[in-house]
Motif scaffolding. Sequence first.
Motif, short mmCIF file in Angstrom:
data_model
loop_
_atom_site.label_atom_id
_atom_site.label_comp_id
_atom_site.label_asym_id
_atom_site.label_seq_id
_atom_site.Cartn_x
_atom_site.Cartn_y
_atom_site.Cartn_z
N VAL A 71 0.63 -1.23 -0.04
CA VAL A 71 -0.07 0.25 -0.20
C VAL A 71 0.96 1.10 0.26
CG1 VAL A 71 -1.44 -0.87 1.58
CG2 VAL A 71 -0.23 -0.18 2.68
N SER A 72 2.48 1.43 0.59
CA SER A 72 2.97 2.25 0.29
C SER A 72 4.10 2.30 -0.55
CB SER A 72 3.79 2.61 1.85
OG SER A 72 3.04 2.63 2.54
N TYR A 73 4.19 2.42 -1.87
CA TYR A 73 4.78 2.59 -2.74
C TYR A 73 5.05 4.07 -3.83
CZ TYR A 73 -0.56 1.96 -4.50
OH TYR A 73 -1.09 2.20 -4.96
N ALA A 74 4.80 4.82 -3.52
CA ALA A 74 4.47 6.81 -4.36
C ALA A 74 6.15 6.80 -4.35
CB ALA A 74 3.81 7.60 -3.46
N ASP A 75 6.90 6.87 -2.91
CA ASP A 75 8.23 7.49 -2.87
C ASP A 75 8.85 6.54 -4.32
OD1 ASP A 75 8.05 9.12 -1.62
OD2 ASP A 75 8.53 8.16 0.02
N GLN A 76 8.57 5.19 -4.24
CA GLN A 76 9.36 4.29 -5.32
C GLN A 76 8.87 4.33 -6.70
OE1 GLN A 76 8.33 0.09 -3.64
NE2 GLN A 76 10.40 -0.25 -4.16
N VAL A 77 7.58 4.70 -6.42
CA VAL A 77 6.96 4.99 -8.20
C VAL A 77 7.54 6.29 -8.89
CG1 VAL A 77 4.85 5.28 -9.99
CG2 VAL A 77 5.00 3.70 -7.87
N ALA A 78 7.72 7.65 -7.58
CA ALA A 78 7.86 8.41 -8.15
C ALA A 78 9.38 8.86 -8.93
CB ALA A 78 8.03 9.14 -7.41
N ALA A 79 10.63 8.21 -8.07
CA ALA A 79 11.64 7.50 -8.27
C ALA A 79 11.88 7.08 -9.81
CB ALA A 79 12.86 6.69 -7.43
N ALA A 105 -6.38 6.68 3.08
CA ALA A 105 -5.15 8.14 3.21
C ALA A 105 -3.26 6.74 3.32
CB ALA A 105 -4.72 8.67 4.15
N GLN A 106 -3.65 5.86 4.09
CA GLN A 106 -2.64 4.75 3.97
C GLN A 106 -1.51 4.07 2.68
OE1 GLN A 106 -4.99 4.50 5.71
NE2 GLN A 106 -5.11 3.05 7.43
N ILE A 107 -2.88 4.21 1.99
CA ILE A 107 -3.17 3.68 0.33
C ILE A 107 -2.24 4.40 -0.75
CG2 ILE A 107 -4.27 1.68 -1.28
CD1 ILE A 107 -6.00 1.20 0.55
N ASP A 108 -1.01 4.25 -1.99
CA ASP A 108 -0.68 5.34 -2.23
C ASP A 108 -1.48 5.50 -3.54
OD1 ASP A 108 0.62 6.43 -0.05
OD2 ASP A 108 2.19 5.67 -1.14
N ILE A 109 -2.67 4.49 -3.70
CA ILE A 109 -2.94 5.08 -4.80
C ILE A 109 -2.86 6.24 -5.29
CG2 ILE A 109 -5.13 4.17 -6.39
CD1 ILE A 109 -5.69 1.74 -4.55
N LYS A 110 -4.06 7.65 -4.91
CA LYS A 110 -4.09 8.03 -5.19
C LYS A 110 -3.05 9.55 -5.16
CE LYS A 110 -7.28 12.01 -6.09
NZ LYS A 110 -7.93 11.91 -7.54
N ALA A 111 -1.99 9.34 -4.34
CA ALA A 111 -0.35 10.07 -4.57
C ALA A 111 -0.53 9.66 -5.92
CB ALA A 111 0.22 9.35 -3.22
N VAL A 112 -0.38 8.51 -6.97
CA VAL A 112 0.87 7.85 -7.68
C VAL A 112 -0.24 9.08 -8.50
CG1 VAL A 112 1.12 6.48 -10.19
CG2 VAL A 112 1.46 5.84 -7.12
N GLU A 113 -1.19 9.41 -8.91
CA GLU A 113 -2.32 9.90 -9.65
C GLU A 113 -1.65 11.34 -9.69
OE1 GLU A 113 -6.31 9.65 -9.38
OE2 GLU A 113 -6.48 7.27 -9.19
N ALA A 114 -1.61 11.71 -8.29
CA ALA A 114 -1.74 13.23 -8.03
C ALA A 114 0.05 13.48 -8.81
CB ALA A 114 -0.65 13.58 -6.30
N ASP A 115 1.15 12.79 -7.86
CA ASP A 115 2.22 12.69 -9.14
C ASP A 115 2.03 12.75 -11.27
OD1 ASP A 115 4.87 12.28 -10.48
OD2 ASP A 115 5.09 10.52 -8.73
N LEU A 116 1.47 12.00 -11.27
CA LEU A 116 1.23 12.09 -13.10
C LEU A 116 1.22 13.79 -13.84
CD1 LEU A 116 0.44 8.32 -13.51
CD2 LEU A 116 1.91 9.43 -14.67
#
Length: 284
Positions: A71-79, A105-116
């Motif tokens: 569920v926590s992977y936003a930093d890896q995906v951003a890199a 909030a603990q799940i990074d699905i939306k964070a990846v969308e925001a990053d993109l």
Amino acid sequence: MTESLQTTLVLGGTGRTGSLLAKRLAERGRNIRTAARHGADVLLDWDDLATHADALRGVDSLYLVTPVMRVSYADQVAAFLDLAEAAGVRHVTYLSTFGADDAPAQIDIKAVEADLAARSTITHSVVRPAWVMQNFTDAHLPVINGAITVPTGSGTEAFVDAADIAAVAAETLLAPEVHAGALYAPTGPQALTVGEVADIITAVTGQSVTHQDLDPEAWIGGAVAAGIVPAGYAVMLRWLTGTIITGHGSTPNDDIEKVTGQKATTFHEFAQRNAHAWTATAAV
């Protein structure tokens, strides 16, 4: 760059949507490179940074599937996306999840969308599918001793065929300029309870299948205890099943037909096409 030289990197290229997407894109003349930990064209291990640059070399578009069972992977995906931009990737289609706006909030699905969305040198499309029909033919929600065991109560979900998800993703990758910034939520054409899914499987196979509902925490605890999912993934299972239990499961829409020009597959059609999955299991 000519169309014949364009290459799409398909993450999860041996998985349910990725394998179907790769085949569909190849049939449409696109150069494809599948990536996974096993059995793909190239090795890609999210935890081995040395595999990332090699996978991205010469690629101009990307089908992004995030690390599984986490569920926590936003930093890896951003890199990884930083590397992708530097390598010349100019479009990303992201396999997200239906209802991502309401994810805990603990799940990074939306964070990846925001990053993109924040990246200016690449375009992106987001695909948020409903629960996949293939869950019932593989190890996710198998028929065991004549029952599908999952805590969904009487709630419904517009289960979708992975082939239809792949068809939508293919269009976004073949014509990124048309689908830049788009968000699609592929669903099946019917909202069904798991009990109704079991009834359809029964009708198609002639073998009795039922839905075994149970306490969500008992089901999640059992999956963690058995080592089927890591403990940290419990929040994802709790969210996904809880959405259906509370009556907020996905409902049918026309995104598949709108993007592909083809109607979404019904569960009955899917069951007829995959009857062997249940009859073979019953024969073991």
